[in-house]
Motif scaffolding. Structure first.
Motif, PDB file in Angstrom:
ATOM      1  N   MET A   1       0.804  -1.139   0.135  1.00  0.00           N
ATOM      2  CA  MET A   1       0.111  -0.016  -0.018  1.00  0.00           C
ATOM      3  C   MET A   1       0.924   1.156  -0.022  1.00  0.00           C
ATOM      4  O   MET A   1       1.939   1.442   0.431  1.00  0.00           O
ATOM      5  N   ALA A   2       0.128   2.478  -0.596  1.00  0.00           N
ATOM      6  CA  ALA A   2       1.052   3.527  -0.679  1.00  0.00           C
ATOM      7  C   ALA A   2       1.676   4.198   0.726  1.00  0.00           C
ATOM      8  O   ALA A   2       0.806   4.043   1.731  1.00  0.00           O
ATOM      9  N   GLU A   3       2.641   4.858   0.565  1.00  0.00           N
ATOM     10  CA  GLU A   3       3.239   5.658   1.888  1.00  0.00           C
ATOM     11  C   GLU A   3       2.425   6.895   1.732  1.00  0.00           C
ATOM     12  O   GLU A   3       2.344   7.715   0.871  1.00  0.00           O
ATOM     13  N   GLY A   4       2.123   7.407   3.061  1.00  0.00           N
ATOM     14  CA  GLY A   4       1.396   8.779   3.157  1.00  0.00           C
ATOM     15  C   GLY A   4       2.322   9.867   2.869  1.00  0.00           C
ATOM     16  O   GLY A   4       3.648   9.816   3.274  1.00  0.00           O
ATOM     17  N   GLN A   5       1.914  10.799   2.374  1.00  0.00           N
ATOM     18  CA  GLN A   5       2.822  12.033   1.830  1.00  0.00           C
ATOM     19  C   GLN A   5       2.054  13.342   2.702  1.00  0.00           C
ATOM     20  O   GLN A   5       2.679  14.152   2.972  1.00  0.00           O
ATOM     21  N   SER A   6       0.546  13.347   2.784  1.00  0.00           N
ATOM     22  CA  SER A   6       0.111  14.316   3.650  1.00  0.00           C
ATOM     23  C   SER A   6      -1.167  13.979   4.441  1.00  0.00           C
ATOM     24  O   SER A   6      -1.711  12.771   4.378  1.00  0.00           O
ATOM     25  N   VAL A   7      -1.444  14.642   5.253  1.00  0.00           N
ATOM     26  CA  VAL A   7      -2.585  14.502   6.358  1.00  0.00           C
ATOM     27  C   VAL A   7      -3.747  14.180   5.799  1.00  0.00           C
ATOM     28  O   VAL A   7      -4.672  13.525   6.459  1.00  0.00           O
ATOM     29  N   ASP A   8      -3.996  14.862   4.574  1.00  0.00           N
ATOM     30  CA  ASP A   8      -5.357  14.704   3.919  1.00  0.00           C
ATOM     31  C   ASP A   8      -5.531  13.247   3.519  1.00  0.00           C
ATOM     32  O   ASP A   8      -6.466  12.808   3.221  1.00  0.00           O
ATOM     33  N   GLN A   9      -4.461  12.342   3.342  1.00  0.00           N
ATOM     34  CA  GLN A   9      -4.568  11.107   2.861  1.00  0.00           C
ATOM     35  C   GLN A   9      -4.908  10.253   4.194  1.00  0.00           C
ATOM     36  O   GLN A   9      -5.345   9.141   3.878  1.00  0.00           O
ATOM     37  N   PHE A  10      -5.419  10.940   5.259  1.00  0.00           N
ATOM     38  CA  PHE A  10      -5.678  10.150   6.622  1.00  0.00           C
ATOM     39  C   PHE A  10      -6.705  10.660   7.129  1.00  0.00           C
ATOM     40  O   PHE A  10      -6.810  11.267   8.325  1.00  0.00           O
ATOM     41  N   PRO A  11      -8.066  10.608   6.441  1.00  0.00           N
ATOM     42  CA  PRO A  11      -9.150  11.019   7.105  1.00  0.00           C
ATOM     43  C   PRO A  11      -9.422  10.300   8.338  1.00  0.00           C
ATOM     44  O   PRO A  11      -9.122   9.061   8.443  1.00  0.00           O
ATOM     45  N   SER A  12     -10.435  10.844   9.172  1.00  0.00           N
ATOM     46  CA  SER A  12     -10.995   9.805  10.329  1.00  0.00           C
ATOM     47  C   SER A  12     -11.460   8.501   9.683  1.00  0.00           C
ATOM     48  O   SER A  12     -12.286   8.433   8.932  1.00  0.00           O
ATOM     49  N   GLY A  13     -10.921   7.372  10.284  1.00  0.00           N
ATOM     50  CA  GLY A  13     -11.285   6.268  10.128  1.00  0.00           C
ATOM     51  C   GLY A  13     -10.424   5.483   9.024  1.00  0.00           C
ATOM     52  O   GLY A  13     -10.613   4.295   8.591  1.00  0.00           O
ATOM     53  N   GLN A  14      -9.478   6.204   8.473  1.00  0.00           N
ATOM     54  CA  GLN A  14      -8.514   5.375   7.490  1.00  0.00           C
ATOM     55  C   GLN A  14      -7.593   4.408   8.106  1.00  0.00           C
ATOM     56  O   GLN A  14      -6.695   4.799   9.051  1.00  0.00           O
ATOM     57  N   PRO A  15      -7.610   3.185   7.972  1.00  0.00           N
ATOM     58  CA  PRO A  15      -6.756   2.131   8.461  1.00  0.00           C
ATOM     59  C   PRO A  15      -5.045   2.754   7.977  1.00  0.00           C
ATOM     60  O   PRO A  15      -5.082   3.061   6.813  1.00  0.00           O
ATOM     61  N   ALA A  16      -4.390   2.363   8.818  1.00  0.00           N
ATOM     62  CA  ALA A  16      -2.773   2.718   8.333  1.00  0.00           C
ATOM     63  C   ALA A  16      -2.074   1.537   9.133  1.00  0.00           C
ATOM     64  O   ALA A  16      -2.512   0.803  10.085  1.00  0.00           O
ATOM     65  N   LYS A  17      -0.766   1.846   8.872  1.00  0.00           N
ATOM     66  CA  LYS A  17       0.278   1.007   9.347  1.00  0.00           C
ATOM     67  C   LYS A  17       1.608   2.122   9.630  1.00  0.00           C
ATOM     68  O   LYS A  17       1.768   2.543   8.707  1.00  0.00           O
ATOM     69  N   ILE A  18       2.169   1.387  10.887  1.00  0.00           N
ATOM     70  CA  ILE A  18       3.313   2.583  11.328  1.00  0.00           C
ATOM     71  C   ILE A  18       4.394   2.063  10.874  1.00  0.00           C
ATOM     72  O   ILE A  18       4.630   0.554  10.685  1.00  0.00           O
ATOM     73  N   PHE A  19       5.448   2.956  10.327  1.00  0.00           N
ATOM     74  CA  PHE A  19       6.685   2.368   9.901  1.00  0.00           C
ATOM     75  C   PHE A  19       7.687   3.678   9.885  1.00  0.00           C
ATOM     76  O   PHE A  19       7.342   4.847   9.967  1.00  0.00           O
ATOM     77  N   GLY A  20       9.045   3.214  10.085  1.00  0.00           N
ATOM     78  CA  GLY A  20       9.986   4.223   9.936  1.00  0.00           C
ATOM     79  C   GLY A  20      10.362   4.971  11.100  1.00  0.00           C
ATOM     80  O   GLY A  20      10.938   6.152  11.329  1.00  0.00           O
ATOM     81  N   LEU A  21       9.713   4.622  12.323  1.00  0.00           N
ATOM     82  CA  LEU A  21       9.912   5.426  13.714  1.00  0.00           C
ATOM     83  C   LEU A  21      11.012   4.913  14.172  1.00  0.00           C
ATOM     84  O   LEU A  21      11.292   3.984  14.786  1.00  0.00           O
ATOM     85  N   ALA A  22      12.192   6.200  14.417  1.00  0.00           N
ATOM     86  CA  ALA A  22      13.417   5.878  14.973  1.00  0.00           C
ATOM     87  C   ALA A  22      13.193   5.862  16.600  1.00  0.00           C
ATOM     88  O   ALA A  22      13.839   5.186  17.369  1.00  0.00           O
ATOM     89  N   SER A  23      12.288   6.750  16.945  1.00  0.00           N
ATOM     90  CA  SER A  23      12.234   6.908  18.253  1.00  0.00           C
ATOM     91  C   SER A  23      11.532   5.806  19.139  1.00  0.00           C
ATOM     92  O   SER A  23      11.933   5.647  20.253  1.00  0.00           O
ATOM     93  N   LYS A  24      10.590   5.241  18.238  1.00  0.00           N
ATOM     94  CA  LYS A  24       9.733   4.076  19.204  1.00  0.00           C
ATOM     95  C   LYS A  24       9.798   2.946  18.176  1.00  0.00           C
ATOM     96  O   LYS A  24       8.640   2.798  17.456  1.00  0.00           O
ATOM     97  N   PRO A  25      10.767   2.327  17.789  1.00  0.00           N
ATOM     98  CA  PRO A  25      10.921   1.406  16.668  1.00  0.00           C
ATOM     99  C   PRO A  25       9.951   0.258  17.081  1.00  0.00           C
ATOM    100  O   PRO A  25       9.548  -0.661  16.189  1.00  0.00           O
ATOM    101  N   GLU A  26       9.774  -0.120  18.536  1.00  0.00           N
ATOM    102  CA  GLU A  26       8.692  -1.380  18.954  1.00  0.00           C
ATOM    103  C   GLU A  26       7.375  -1.138  18.256  1.00  0.00           C
ATOM    104  O   GLU A  26       6.618  -1.997  18.263  1.00  0.00           O
ATOM    105  N   LEU A  27       7.133   0.279  17.737  1.00  0.00           N
ATOM    106  CA  LEU A  27       5.763   0.637  17.147  1.00  0.00           C
ATOM    107  C   LEU A  27       5.651   0.074  15.506  1.00  0.00           C
ATOM    108  O   LEU A  27       4.520   0.265  14.908  1.00  0.00           O
ATOM    109  N   ASN A  28       6.927   0.213  15.120  1.00  0.00           N
ATOM    110  CA  ASN A  28       6.858  -0.057  13.544  1.00  0.00           C
ATOM    111  C   ASN A  28       6.100  -1.328  13.051  1.00  0.00           C
ATOM    112  O   ASN A  28       6.290  -2.530  14.018  1.00  0.00           O
ATOM    113  N   ASP A  29       5.390  -1.359  12.220  1.00  0.00           N
ATOM    114  CA  ASP A  29       4.493  -2.457  11.592  1.00  0.00           C
ATOM    115  C   ASP A  29       3.285  -2.906  12.338  1.00  0.00           C
ATOM    116  O   ASP A  29       2.491  -3.923  12.104  1.00  0.00           O
TER     117      ASP A  29
END
Length: 252
Positions: free
Chosen positions: A22-50
């Motif tokens: 699935m596409a990587e997010g580029q702007s907040v407009d791509q994530f309206p309320s209710g949009q399912p997503a997956k976390i990735f690339g967090l350096a500060s909290k790597p345990e949340l990735n995926d």
């Protein structure tokens, strides 16, 4: 059935890329309320990735970030570039999050399986309840979870015996004449039930929620791989489309 579209169908960014991810997010407009997503690339909290999550929309305190809820109920404020857009489909396993009413808070953290989209809500069959309990939930209150492992071991079933398509039919399918192709497909649909079922399954993958998807789930025992495991019987009801005649829907 209502024809309103689920949240993830609104954004064209939800379409898979060439690799199927699935596409990587580029702007907040791509994530309206209710949009399912997956976390990735967090350096500060790597345990949340995926981790899967669901958007609550733009953070009112920081317009460059998206508020999301994870399956544990934790709320985070993330950059859209740390999220990938996901698609919720009938058959997805989910967990309930973020309900605040007295009755709703009791089902936070409970698991279920998405049945269909109706009006502005997902219909979810709750797990581990007897008799089965069905809930109508807004998209912002469910998070995708990987399919849970059950203690019951799945019984191995022998695959249906395969009939081979004639070489002449394969040649006709590669013809440049559309009439020849159409006549060949019609022959195959009548001769091979599995070909008809594969057509159902292909149709089911092209949209978020259709009668065809529910038929393919039933006929293939939720494997949607084109192999016919549960042929329809006259008058048989299919879960999710009980109000419709399954035989008539299939013939269409």
């Amino acid at each position: 059935r209502s024809h309103h579209t689920p949240p993830q169908s609104v954004s064209t960014a939800c379409r898979p890329d060439k690799e199927g991810a699935m596409a990587e997010g580029q702007s907040v407009d791509q994530f309206p309320s209710g949009q399912p997503a997956k976390i990735f690339g967090l350096a500060s909290k790597p345990e949340l990735n995926d981790e899967y999550c669901v958007s609550k929309g733009v953070n009112p305190d920081n317009a460059e970030r998206v508020l999301v809820i994870t399956r544990t109920g934790a709320q985070l404020s993330l950059k859209p570039t740390n999220l990938t857009i996901q698609e919720l489909l009938p058959g997805s396993h989910v967990v309930v999050v973020g309900l605040t009413s007295a009755a709703g808070s009791k089902i936070n953290g409970r698991y279920g399986e998405v049945l269909s989209w109706h009006g502005d809500r997902w219909i979810v069959d709750m797990a581990d309840t007897e008799p089965k309990e069905r809930k109508s939930l807004k998209a912002e209150h469910i998070v995708i979870v990987p399919e849970r492992v059950t203690k019951k071991r799945k019984v191995e079933e022998p695959e249906p015996e395969a009939k081979k398509v004639k070489t002449s039919d394969l040649r006709d399918l590669e013809s440049t004449d559309e009439t020849v192709i159409a006549k060949c497909l019609l022959r195959l649909l009548r001769e091979f039930e599995i070909v008809a079922q594969k057509c159902v399954c292909v149709l089911a993958t092209k949209t978020t929620m259709t009668v065809m998807h529910e038929l393919s789930q039933h006929l293939t025992d939720k494997q949607a791989d084109g192999l016919l495991r549960r042929p329809l019987k006259p008058g048989e009801k299919v879960k999710g489309i009980e109000e419709l005649d399954a035989q008539e829907q299939r013939s269409e």
